[in-house]
Design an enzyme around this catalytic site. Structure first.
Site, short mmCIF file in Angstrom:
data_model
loop_
_atom_site.label_atom_id
_atom_site.label_comp_id
_atom_site.label_asym_id
_atom_site.label_seq_id
_atom_site.Cartn_x
_atom_site.Cartn_y
_atom_site.Cartn_z
N HIS A 1 2.94 1.94 1.53
CA HIS A 1 3.99 1.10 2.09
C HIS A 1 4.93 0.60 1.00
O HIS A 1 4.57 0.56 -0.19
CB HIS A 1 3.38 -0.09 2.84
CG HIS A 1 2.59 -0.99 1.94
ND1 HIS A 1 3.16 -1.91 1.08
CD2 HIS A 1 1.25 -1.11 1.74
CE1 HIS A 1 2.23 -2.55 0.41
NE2 HIS A 1 1.05 -2.08 0.78
N GLU B 1 -5.95 -1.21 4.63
CA GLU B 1 -6.29 -1.55 3.25
C GLU B 1 -7.74 -2.06 3.19
O GLU B 1 -8.34 -2.41 4.22
CB GLU B 1 -5.32 -2.61 2.74
CG GLU B 1 -5.54 -3.06 1.29
CD GLU B 1 -5.47 -1.93 0.28
OE1 GLU B 1 -6.37 -1.06 0.29
OE2 GLU B 1 -4.53 -1.91 -0.54
#
Length: 199
Positions: free
Chosen positions: A11, A90
């Site tokens: 990202h 994550e």
């Protein structure tokens, strides 16, 4: 299936990165910063120039990953759905999210990391091994993809990407951590399934 390509794309810069001393973990609601939007738009323009278009796109449940995917695809002029896949999330840092790193990574914790390596977990969190296994499960889902799908993009996180590569390559904790530090916002890591093996 052979010669199937999966791109894992980190990202763009998010608001959770504003304070480098905090343990942020998944930071599900973190937004892209102004710089992050610019990074994603520039990455999309570069991908468009290379004429690389995926057959399918996935993103972590984190807002910053979905938003990066949306901005990249818009910048490319590509319209396609972005599918959420929790396997791309994550690392879960457990009960210590929001605490200063100086308070979390004490001498005692550092000694435990040295002793356990990739098996170390913060209280309530995941280990490097856990995340690598999750990333490998994400890749393995592609073995059953449609014959018309040859390229998949997954918008994810530096930790997930490094742990996944480490699981495939059999790396130790230190090498995985070293790779994680090199994964800059909106960078690409390409994995290829060839003759039943990921490379």
């Amino acid at each position: 299936m052979s010669n199937f390509e999966v791109k894992l794309i980190r990202h763009a810069t998010g608001t959770h990165m504003n304070d480098a001393d905090l343990v942020t973990g998944r930071a599900v609601d973190a937004q892209l910063t102004d710089a992050g939007y610019q990074e994603a738009e520039a990455a999309g323009a570069r991908l468009a120039e290379r004429e690389i278009i995926p057959d399918v796109v996935f993103a972590s449940p984190a807002h910053r990953a979905h938003e990066t995917a949306r901005v990249v695809l818009n910048s490319m002029g590509v319209r396609m759905p972005i599918h959420t896949n929790p396997l791309l999330h994550e690392m879960d840092m457990g009960e210590l999210v929001g605490k200063p790193r100086s308070e979390v990574y004490t001498d005692t914790i550092q000694a435990e990391i040295k002793r356990l390596g990739s098996g170390f977990r913060l209280p309530g969190g995941e280990s490097v091994n856990d995340v690598g296994f999750r990333g490998f499960l994400y890749l393995d889902q592609h073995r059953h993809a449609s014959v018309n799908i040859h390229s998949s993009w997954g918008f994810a996180h530096a930790g997930l990407i490094a742990c996944t590569v480490g699981a495939i390559e059999g790396w130790d904790y230190d090498k995985i951590v070293a790779m994680r530090k090199t994964i800059v916002p909106v960078s690409e890591t390409t994995l290829v399934l060839d003759k039943g093996e990921w490379h």
